[in-house]
Each structure stands twice: as structure tokens, then as C-alpha cells.
Motif scaffolding. Structure first.
Motif, mmCIF file in Angstrom:
data_model
loop_
_atom_site.group_PDB
_atom_site.id
_atom_site.type_symbol
_atom_site.label_atom_id
_atom_site.label_comp_id
_atom_site.label_asym_id
_atom_site.label_seq_id
_atom_site.Cartn_x
_atom_site.Cartn_y
_atom_site.Cartn_z
ATOM 1 N N ASP A 112 -37.934 12.386 -55.955
ATOM 2 C CA ASP A 112 -38.274 13.708 -55.437
ATOM 3 C C ASP A 112 -36.967 14.404 -55.098
ATOM 4 O O ASP A 112 -36.181 13.916 -54.265
ATOM 5 N N GLU A 117 -36.347 17.356 -53.590
ATOM 6 C CA GLU A 117 -36.344 17.809 -52.197
ATOM 7 C C GLU A 117 -35.353 18.932 -51.905
ATOM 8 O O GLU A 117 -34.861 19.051 -50.777
ATOM 9 N N HIS A 167 -42.225 19.523 -58.892
ATOM 10 C CA HIS A 167 -42.569 19.101 -57.536
ATOM 11 C C HIS A 167 -43.242 20.314 -56.883
ATOM 12 O O HIS A 167 -42.576 21.211 -56.353
ATOM 13 N N HIS A 187 -44.523 22.997 -54.787
ATOM 14 C CA HIS A 187 -44.184 23.403 -53.416
ATOM 15 C C HIS A 187 -45.299 24.300 -52.880
ATOM 16 O O HIS A 187 -45.522 25.395 -53.377
ATOM 17 N N HIS A 205 -45.030 18.540 -52.953
ATOM 18 C CA HIS A 205 -43.975 18.428 -51.948
ATOM 19 C C HIS A 205 -44.601 18.285 -50.557
ATOM 20 O O HIS A 205 -45.402 19.110 -50.133
ATOM 21 N N HIS A 229 -36.060 9.396 -52.995
ATOM 22 C CA HIS A 229 -35.636 10.781 -52.803
ATOM 23 C C HIS A 229 -34.143 10.909 -53.103
ATOM 24 O O HIS A 229 -33.339 10.062 -52.691
ATOM 25 N N ASN A 273 -32.111 12.934 -51.836
ATOM 26 C CA ASN A 273 -31.324 13.339 -50.664
ATOM 27 C C ASN A 273 -31.364 12.315 -49.531
ATOM 28 O O ASN A 273 -30.876 12.598 -48.434
ATOM 29 N N THR A 274 -31.933 11.137 -49.754
ATOM 30 C CA THR A 274 -32.080 10.164 -48.669
ATOM 31 C C THR A 274 -30.735 9.794 -48.053
ATOM 32 O O THR A 274 -30.582 9.740 -46.828
#
Length: 647
Positions: free
Chosen positions: A325, A327, A374, A376, A423, A515, A517-518
Motif C-alpha cells: 500500500d 499510502e 488504492h 481513496h 485506503h 506498506h 512508508n512503514t
């Protein structure tokens, strides 16, 4: 004439002052309104995504499947649409159960049984609501079984009890039944059902026992059993199996099909998510419905030959479908795709419509990754189009699903795969509206169902893809493929290792979310190791690894492909038409005629036969090239192709 003195009338000056004063007043009022509006919360208009209504577009289906599911007609007395979820006919969900096992099934009405069942039909399932419609066709059903057919009767009642092998039916039902498998001391924990109380005839064999616990004593009641009739078999099921699956796999809403968000903290507070529809159930420690499905099917396979298509490409034991994802992390997400390409792996990246650039999206695809939407729906803000009055933003209009698809296409994602994940898991607060929005937008696969926080991977009781029902009990032309893990929650390394081991044993797909951005907001070695080690574990277990788009194409090709064998003449001769090159046929390694000694395809012996454990049975798998072929099975007392070491 003497010169005149020019004067200005007082009225002119008064008018000018009046106009000037009003203009100043208007400006002051406008300024005050701007200040007031600027201090108010900005109104966001929700996206008005269209909702599909029946009749839905047809999905890719098999023209002549070997399995029929008999269901009541919509709107009939036993399939009414106005009785809410408790009265909904769930019988059509049997198509999912059969598809997992064989590849495809056809829905038929009871009046189809006024004529003899066609010879190519090997499996007939009579759903609970349809049995009264087939009661007058008992001779047709009995003839079907005696000729070698396999008949499943869901909650059989008079006059089908004798055919099912039931001596008598006791009044009332047994509730709170915990199922235990035959030759297995473990209970299917987290699964309790309601079953009819029956007494089996001596000739019937119980295959699954339900343990009813009352105080300190425990009694056993038959839940699934087998009755052999002629060359065929009747499998009786004392519970509403389709409703059991729907209520757990898709969810159990309120009577009016709505559900409320459960109390929770964090980003998902107040947001309805699919997991809310199963929050009242005990959480299973394993995919209990997948186990139950295998045992029920194996009850028949012990006595009849029912070939089918293996559910994974290339005869692989399971599938590993890594997903990301994005994100809003944008082009910084590319580090994961580049590392996967270096390892010769591929994944699916769910991207929000706006943050990632055209070059970033192109780079993912060039590296062999897949880009899908994804969706939104407003989670966390953003994804809006603003209407302004000068510098003032008057209203924000949320982008609908179709517009988000258009944005990705305009950035060069062509063709855009018909796949999505929402999302923030943000669902409509009811049973089916979100699925119908996806259908209206042409989506054919979703992956929004799954756990979050401390919830376990088997929350919905199954990891297999399914077609959901709408509130009328009609199958929707979309597949839901649940994810089982999120990398930023609850010990991803240990959980992923367990998932891979369970999937290898039960032959299931595994869909983790990593993810992109984790590491930026929750740095730690656990998510990073789980992401990279997941590929290694899947490779060690010989899983098929690929993108969700490729898996969807496989499932649809498998569903179209034909398997046909005569139940009356020679079930060991199977005519197939494969629409893909990576399809494998699956057959039981044991039949009443003995053990499987060999498989021929178009007269050529298949040397590479793979043997797998499938519930209580052993199956033999053989590759079948694209096109039409004749497959011949050889059973006897000679050397078997499958020994005790099946995977």
C-alpha cells in the motif's frame, strides 16, 4: 454676457457619499463572512459512486460445468427478499465452495430436475432452501446417484431423509455445536454451528462429529455423513453450510443489512470496516472453514471419482501474493520494488491516485511490478477537488472511484488492472453496497477484507477468494481475496512464518500487506525482515509467487476451462479443454477400483505426477497443455503413483 459661476448641486455629493458608504459596508460584510467561513470546518462532499443493481454483468464462466447447485428462485416463498439478513437465501454461496474444489459450478432452479440430469454432471448440490422444490423429483435424484453421481443434501428433510441415510429426525436443533474432525482430537476452535438433530441409518457413515457440551457431559451428534447408493454417494449435511460460510466469510450484519463501527482508538476510530461484521464471533486459531470444506468434500471423494482443476498455477502447493500500500509515499516507494526486482520477485502496489508521478508508476511496471488503484474514500483527508471563490476554498468535492481510475490511466497505467483495495479499509456501513460500487466501476477483484491491530489472520475463517452475495442472495461478479497480515501491526515475522506453514499444509493463498512508508513512521527490523524473508519462505515451500493481476487471470481462465467425464459409462476417461498453459488437473489417488497407477494425456503417459494431501484425501496432479485433450486414469492393485510421502 458676464461669466457664470459653476456650482455643484448638494444632491450629487450626497449620492456619491451614499454609494461609497454602501460599498465600504459590503466590503466589511464580505470580509466578516470570509473570516467566519475560514474559521468553520470545511465541508467535504462525499463521492457519489454509482451502485450496481441486478441483473449484474456476467463473469467469465464455464459453459458446461460438471457441478450443479440447485437453489430456490429469487422472490419465491422460500427465497424472499424482504425478510432481512436472517431470512436471506445463502444457497448461491455454494458456487464458491465448489469453485475452490473443482473450478466452476452452474446455478439451476429445482424445475430443471424434471428431466434426467445430463451425463456430464458429476456433482449435484441441493441447498437448504431448494430441497422442498426438488421433493417431487426424488426418482431423478436417486437415479443420478445410482449412476455414479455425488449428491450433497444440505439440511435434508422429508422426503429426502431416506435417500440421505437418515433413520429419523428428532425435534429441535442442537445449538452451540463445536465441530471435531474424524480421527482428529482437535476441535475446530472458533466455529460453532446449529445443526439438526438426527439419527443415522446403519448404512450411513458419520464423517464429521459435532460435540455438544452441556455442563460436564458431552454428546456427539452427526453433522456430515455419507450414504452410498448404487455406484454413487449421498453426502448429508445437518447444518446450513452456505449460511455458515456467508456469516463468517462475508460477515453477519444486522437484520436490515447494516452494521455499526466497533469502539476502537486510533486512525480507524468511527470508521466501518469489514471486520466489524465478524466482531461478535470468537476468533479462530486456524482457517476453520477451509478445513471444514476439505473434510466435507473428502467425504465424497473417498467413494467417487470427481476430477477438478488445481487452484494454483503450475501445480504449485500454494500462492504467495506480496502486496504494497503506497499510502501517499509517492516515488519514495520505489526502493521496495527495486529490491524485489533485484531478487527476481514481483508484487502488486496499491497506489493512491495522485501522489506518485508518471515516471514513478512507469518505473514500477518496467521492473515487473503491478500498479493497481488504492481506492481513496477520504481516510485521513486528501483526495479531493476544491471549489474556490478567489483565495477562499468554498467546498471540497471527493473524487469518486471512476475519476480515481481515470487519473491513474492518464498517468500511463494502461491497461489499469480491474483490482482495488480501499485506503483505510473504509467500508460502507452495510453488507453489500461497497461491493456493488466496485462492480459498477468494473472492478473484478478486491482485497479489503482482512485483520488490523491485534486481530489474527484467520478472522474470517478462510483465506480463499470468494464471490460475495448481495442482500437478495445473488452472486456478485467480483472476487474478494482477503489479506492476512499488515506489516506495521502485531509481530509480522512470527505471524508470516505461521501463515506460510499453514498455507503449505492446507494449500491456500497468502496475501500480506507491506506498506511502503512503514519504515518512515515506525522504523524497526521486524517489518523489513518479514517483507524480505516472506519471499524466501515461499520459495522454500515451492509456492507460486506473482502479482494479483496474474492470479486473477489464472482464476478466470480456470473457471472457464472444462472438465467432463461420463458418470454412467467410464468416469476414468476425462475430456478437458484448458484455456491456459499453467492448469493442472487433480484426481483422487484412491477410488473404489483401487489406487491410481497412472495418468495418460492423449495416450502419452504422464511421468511428472505430483501427489498432495487434501484434507483426509491424497490427490494426484498432472499438467494439461492448453486446448482440448483426453485424460485417462488407471486404478488398480498395482504400483501406486502416490505413496505415503505426499506433500
Amino acid at each position: 454676457m458676464a461669466g457664470k459661476r459653476i456650482t455643484t448641486e448638494p444632491a450629487v455629493w450626497k449620492r456619491a457619499l451614499w454609494i461609497y458608504g454602501h460599498l465600504c459596508g459590503y466590503l466589511v460584510v464580505a470580509a466578516l463572512w470570509i473570516i467566519i467561513l475560514a474559521r468553520q470546518p470545511l465541508r467535504t462532499i462525499d463521492a457519489r459512486d454509482p451502485v450496481a443493481v441486478p441483473p449484474y454483468p456476467a463473469w467469465i464462466s464455464n459453459p458446461a460445468p460438471q457441478a450443479w447447485v440447485v437453489v430456490s428462485r429469487p422472490g419465491s416463498l422460500l427465497g424472499r427478499r424482504d425478510s432481512g439478513f436472517p431470512g436471506m437465501d445463502c444457497g448461491r454461496f455454494w458456487v464458491n465452495i465448489v469453485s475452490h474444489e473443482l473450478g466452476s459450478a452452474r446455478l439451476v432452479a429445482p424445475d430443471v430436475l424434471e428431466q434426467p440430469v445430463p451425463d456430464h454432471v458429476r456433482v449435484l448440490i441441493v441447498s437448504a432452501r431448494a430441497q422442498f422444490g426438488v421433493a417431487q423429483r426424488l426418482p431423478v435424484l436417486e437415479a443420478f446417484v445410482r449412476e455414479g453421481g455425488c449428491l450433497f443434501l444440505e439440511r435434508p428433510g422429508p422426503p429426502l431423509l431416506s435417500l440421505a441415510g437418515v433413520a429419523r429426525q428428532l425435534p429441535g436443533t442442537a445449538s452451540g455445536v463445536q465441530l471435531t474432525l474424524v480421527h482428529d482430537t482437535a476441535v475446530l476452535k472458533g466455529l460453532e454451528v446449529v445443526v439438526d438433530r438426527i439419527v443415522l441409518a446403519d448404512r450411513a457413515t458419520a464423517a464429521v462429529l459435532g460435540r455438544v457440551v452441556t455442563g460436564d457431559s458431552a454428546s456427539e451428534v452427526p453433522v456430515v455423513w455419507r450414504n452410498e447408493v448404487g455406484r454413487g454417494v449421498v453426502v448429508g449435511i445437518a447444518m446450513d453450510m452456505a449460511r455458515t460460510f456467508v456469516g463468517r466469510v462475508q460477515g453477519t450484519p444486522e437484520a436490515d443489512f447494516t452494521f455499526r463501527p466497533r469502539e476502537r482508538d486510533g486512525a480507524l476510530a468511527g470508521i466501518p470496516v469489514p471486520a466489524d461484521m465478524v466482531a461478535d464471533f470468537p476468533e479462530p486459531e486456524a482457517p476453520v472453514l477451509d478445513r471444514l470444506e476439505r473434510v466435507v468434500w473428502g467425504t465424497a471423494l473417498e467413494r467417487v471419482i470427481v476430477p477438478g482443476w488445481w487452484p494454483f498455477p503450475g501445480g504449485a502447493p500454494a500462492a504467495y501474493l506480496c502486496s504494497h500500500d503506497e499510502e501517499g509515499f509517492g516515488d519514495r516507494s520505489l526502493f521496495m520494488i527495486e529490491e524485489e526486482a533485484r531478487r527476481r520477485e514481483a508484487s502488486t502496489t496499491f497506489v493512491l491516485p495522485e501522489p506518485m508521478t508518471r515516471n514513478g508508476l512507469s518505473r514500477i511496471r518496467a521492473l515487473g511490478g503491478e500498479v493497481v488503484l488504492h481506492w481513496h474514500r477520504g481516510f485521513g483527508g486528501g483526495n479531493t477537488r476544491e471549489k474556490t471563490l478567489g483565495p477562499l476554498v468554498v467546498v471540497r468535492q471527493a473524487l469518486d472511484l471512476a475519476e480515481q481510475q481515470r487519473i491513474l490511466r492518464s498517468k500511463g497505467v494502461l491497461p489499469l488492472p480491474p483490482i482495488t483495495r480501499i485506503h483505510g479499509l473504509q467500508w460502507d456501513g452495510d453488507f453489500d453496497t461497497t461491493f456493488r460500487r466496485m462492480v459498477a466501476a468494473g472492478i473484478r477483484m478486491d482485497s479489503t477484507y482482512g485483520p488490523f491491530g491485534t486481530l489474527g489472520p484467520y478472522l474470517f475463517g478462510s483465506l480463499q477468494p470468494f464471490r460475495p452475495l448481495d442482500r437478495t442472495g445473488t452472486l456478485l461478479p467480483i472476487l474478494e481475496l482477503p489479506f492476512a497480515l499488515q506489516d506495521d501491526e502485531a509481530a509480522p515475522m512470527a505471524r508470516l512464518w505461521e501463515l506460510v506453514a499453514v498455507a503449505a499444509e492446507l494449500h491456500l493463498p497468502v496475501v500480506p500487506i507491506f506498506h511502503t512508508n512503514t519504515m518512515s513512521y515506525k522504523p524497526g527490523i521486524g517489518p523489513l525482515e518479514a517483507w524480505l524473508e516472506g519471499f524466501e519462505w515461499a520459495r522454500e515451500h515451492h509456492f507460486w509467487r506473482g502479482t494479483m493481476g496474474r492470479y486473477l487471470a489464472f482464476l478466470e481462465g480456470r473457471e472457464r476451462s472444462v472438465i467432463s467425464a461420463s458418470r454412467r459409462r467410464s468416469p476414468e476417461v476425462v475430456e478437458v479443454e484448458a484455456f491456459r498453459d499453467d492448469l493442472w488437473v487433480r484426481v483422487p489417488a484412491r477410488s473404489p477400483g483401487g489406487r491410481l497407477e497412472g495418468i495418460d494425456v492423449d495416450g502419452m503417459s504422464v511421468g511428472d505426477v505430483v501427489c498432495v494431501n487434501w484434507g483426509r484425501q491424497v490427490l494426484a496432479l498432472a499438467a494439461v497443455p492448453r486446448g482440448k485433450h483426453r485424460v485417462r486414469l488407471f486404478y488398480g492393485t498395482g504400483e501406486p503413483v502416490c505413496g505415503p510421502g505426499s506433500r
